[in-house]
Design a protein around this motif. Structure first.
Motif, PDB file in Angstrom:
ATOM      1  N   LEU A  45      67.657-122.896 101.436  1.00 45.52           N
ATOM      2  CA  LEU A  45      66.227-122.920 101.097  1.00 45.52           C
ATOM      3  C   LEU A  45      65.490-121.755 101.750  1.00 45.52           C
ATOM      4  O   LEU A  45      64.616-121.134 101.131  1.00 45.52           O
ATOM      5  CB  LEU A  45      65.609-124.251 101.532  1.00 45.52           C
ATOM      6  CG  LEU A  45      65.992-125.484 100.709  1.00 45.52           C
ATOM      7  CD1 LEU A  45      65.404-126.737 101.347  1.00 45.52           C
ATOM      8  CD2 LEU A  45      65.481-125.346  99.270  1.00 45.52           C
ATOM      9  N   LEU A  46      65.817-121.471 102.991  1.00 45.11           N
ATOM     10  CA  LEU A  46      65.192-120.346 103.686  1.00 45.11           C
ATOM     11  C   LEU A  46      65.496-119.032 102.964  1.00 45.11           C
ATOM     12  O   LEU A  46      64.634-118.167 102.826  1.00 45.11           O
ATOM     13  CB  LEU A  46      65.697-120.272 105.128  1.00 45.11           C
ATOM     14  CG  LEU A  46      65.052-121.217 106.142  1.00 45.11           C
ATOM     15  CD1 LEU A  46      65.784-121.128 107.479  1.00 45.11           C
ATOM     16  CD2 LEU A  46      63.578-120.869 106.334  1.00 45.11           C
ATOM     17  N   LYS A  47      66.759-118.879 102.525  1.00 44.42           N
ATOM     18  CA  LYS A  47      67.156-117.665 101.821  1.00 44.42           C
ATOM     19  C   LYS A  47      66.379-117.529 100.516  1.00 44.42           C
ATOM     20  O   LYS A  47      65.876-116.441 100.186  1.00 44.42           O
ATOM     21  CB  LYS A  47      68.656-117.703 101.544  1.00 44.42           C
ATOM     22  CG  LYS A  47      69.220-116.441 100.899  1.00 44.42           C
ATOM     23  CD  LYS A  47      70.737-116.529 100.809  1.00 44.42           C
ATOM     24  CE  LYS A  47      71.331-115.238 100.280  1.00 44.42           C
ATOM     25  NZ  LYS A  47      70.949-114.982  98.875  1.00 44.42           N
ATOM     26  N   GLU A  48      66.250-118.620  99.769  1.00 43.58           N
ATOM     27  CA  GLU A  48      65.508-118.579  98.503  1.00 43.58           C
ATOM     28  C   GLU A  48      64.036-118.259  98.734  1.00 43.58           C
ATOM     29  O   GLU A  48      63.426-117.487  97.984  1.00 43.58           O
ATOM     30  CB  GLU A  48      65.651-119.925  97.781  1.00 43.58           C
ATOM     31  CG  GLU A  48      67.058-120.196  97.271  1.00 43.58           C
ATOM     32  CD  GLU A  48      67.203-121.592  96.696  1.00 43.58           C
ATOM     33  OE1 GLU A  48      66.179-122.300  96.612  1.00 43.58           O
ATOM     34  OE2 GLU A  48      68.334-121.971  96.335  1.00 43.58           O
ATOM     35  N   LEU A  49      63.445-118.843  99.789  1.00 39.84           N
ATOM     36  CA  LEU A  49      62.039-118.591 100.079  1.00 39.84           C
ATOM     37  C   LEU A  49      61.816-117.138 100.481  1.00 39.84           C
ATOM     38  O   LEU A  49      60.833-116.512 100.062  1.00 39.84           O
ATOM     39  CB  LEU A  49      61.565-119.523 101.199  1.00 39.84           C
ATOM     40  CG  LEU A  49      60.107-119.373 101.644  1.00 39.84           C
ATOM     41  CD1 LEU A  49      59.166-119.569 100.463  1.00 39.84           C
ATOM     42  CD2 LEU A  49      59.787-120.373 102.752  1.00 39.84           C
ATOM     43  N   ALA A  50      62.726-116.594 101.270  1.00 41.58           N
ATOM     44  CA  ALA A  50      62.611-115.195 101.679  1.00 41.58           C
ATOM     45  C   ALA A  50      62.680-114.264 100.475  1.00 41.58           C
ATOM     46  O   ALA A  50      61.918-113.291 100.366  1.00 41.58           O
ATOM     47  CB  ALA A  50      63.704-114.854 102.685  1.00 41.58           C
ATOM     48  N   GLU A  51      63.602-114.554  99.541  1.00 40.75           N
ATOM     49  CA  GLU A  51      63.737-113.720  98.338  1.00 40.75           C
ATOM     50  C   GLU A  51      62.499-113.823  97.455  1.00 40.75           C
ATOM     51  O   GLU A  51      62.048-112.825  96.875  1.00 40.75           O
ATOM     52  CB  GLU A  51      64.991-114.133  97.570  1.00 40.75           C
ATOM     53  CG  GLU A  51      66.284-113.791  98.310  1.00 40.75           C
ATOM     54  CD  GLU A  51      67.514-114.366  97.635  1.00 40.75           C
ATOM     55  OE1 GLU A  51      67.339-115.210  96.716  1.00 40.75           O
ATOM     56  OE2 GLU A  51      68.639-113.992  98.019  1.00 40.75           O
ATOM     57  N   LEU A  52      61.924-115.033  97.359  1.00 39.29           N
ATOM     58  CA  LEU A  52      60.696-115.229  96.574  1.00 39.29           C
ATOM     59  C   LEU A  52      59.539-114.443  97.169  1.00 39.29           C
ATOM     60  O   LEU A  52      58.803-113.740  96.452  1.00 39.29           O
ATOM     61  CB  LEU A  52      60.354-116.715  96.510  1.00 39.29           C
ATOM     62  CG  LEU A  52      59.016-117.079  95.824  1.00 39.29           C
ATOM     63  CD1 LEU A  52      59.013-116.612  94.376  1.00 39.29           C
ATOM     64  CD2 LEU A  52      58.765-118.579  95.920  1.00 39.29           C
ATOM     65  N   LEU A  53      59.360-114.545  98.466  1.00 37.75           N
ATOM     66  CA  LEU A  53      58.278-113.811  99.135  1.00 37.75           C
ATOM     67  C   LEU A  53      58.458-112.303  98.990  1.00 37.75           C
ATOM     68  O   LEU A  53      57.476-111.563  98.838  1.00 37.75           O
ATOM     69  CB  LEU A  53      58.238-114.180 100.614  1.00 37.75           C
ATOM     70  CG  LEU A  53      57.415-115.409 100.998  1.00 37.75           C
ATOM     71  CD1 LEU A  53      57.562-115.695 102.488  1.00 37.75           C
ATOM     72  CD2 LEU A  53      55.946-115.201 100.657  1.00 37.75           C
ATOM     73  N   LEU A  54      59.702-111.858  99.034  1.00 39.45           N
ATOM     74  CA  LEU A  54      59.966-110.428  98.898  1.00 39.45           C
ATOM     75  C   LEU A  54      59.544-109.936  97.514  1.00 39.45           C
ATOM     76  O   LEU A  54      58.942-108.863  97.377  1.00 39.45           O
ATOM     77  CB  LEU A  54      61.453-110.149  99.138  1.00 39.45           C
ATOM     78  CG  LEU A  54      61.885-108.681  99.070  1.00 39.45           C
ATOM     79  CD1 LEU A  54      61.137-107.860 100.113  1.00 39.45           C
ATOM     80  CD2 LEU A  54      63.391-108.557  99.278  1.00 39.45           C
TER      81      LEU A  54
END
Length: 223
Positions: A11-20
């Protein structure tokens, strides 16, 4: 728990990619800052997961052989680097053939972790952050692994500092500016170190540090 943490890591990885993607599409400095903060947190999160991973592996929880001190230290340092930012680790003085007494990887890993956390807290208010590992020869009658740091040092002679291995005994006084990045602080780390060491017929004590260092903790055992 390890399984659930793995899901959280995704989930953290997906959120980081979304924010990027948001930061790149809108050229938002705020979004870019949020991405950086989240990535830093994710790296620390993954580092902690690696530290606890031996507990999820039955082979690493059970004492089956005498483990290489150098290998254990290297693995713990590699996992902790993202959390202990700015620390220089000197490991070349650990002989390759030096081995801990019979014990599980999870046990020796926990000892090294807690000693490093103690050193980190001691170095927070100093400009020079170096941790040096030294080991005896494998043929010595009394073998040891010594960990020295450039922290604020002890407020008492090393021979009197045995009290710091008691549960809830604390010495470190950390400035308010650095309190948020301190690790632990409940006075249990060194008590855990001594508890595990004694269970494996090893001793742990503060000793006189080498030149250029302020504090040394030595784990020793019969060769």
């Amino acid at each position: 728990m390890n399984h659930e943490l793995s899901n959280d890591a995704l989930l953290l990885k997906e959120l980081a990619e979304l924010l990027l993607r948001v930061a790149e599409s809108e050229a938002s400095p705020e979004a870019q800052k949020a991405v950086k903060i989240l990535e830093d947190y994710r790296n620390r999160f993954e580092a902690y997961r690696r530290l606890f991973s031996p507990l999820a592996d039955s082979e690493e929880r059970e004492a089956v052989q005498r483990l290489s001190a150098q290998a254990v230290v290297s693995q713990v340092v590699r996992a902790l680097r993202p959390r202990l930012s700015g620390v220089v680790f000197q490991q070349s003085s650990i002989p390759r053939d030096l081995r801990f007494p019979l014990g599980a990887f999870a046990e020796w890993s926990a000892i090294v972790q807690n000693i490093l956390f103690n050193a980190w807290n001691a170095m927070l208010d100093t400009d020079r952050r170096i941790v040096k590992f030294e080991g005896s020869t494998s043929t010595a009658r009394r073998q040891y692994l010594r960990v020295s740091d450039t922290g604020v040092g002890l407020t008492m002679p090393p021979e009197d500092a045995i009290i710091l291995f008691e549960a809830f005994e604390r010495q470190a006084s950390i400035s308010s500016a650095n309190r948020s990045i301190a690790i632990g602080g409940q006075g249990l780390g060194l008590a855990i170190v001594r508890m595990i060491a004694l269970s494996r017929n090893a001793e742990v004590a503060f000793v006189n540090p080498p030149p250029g260092f302020s504090t040394s903790i030595q784990l020793s055992w019969k060769g």
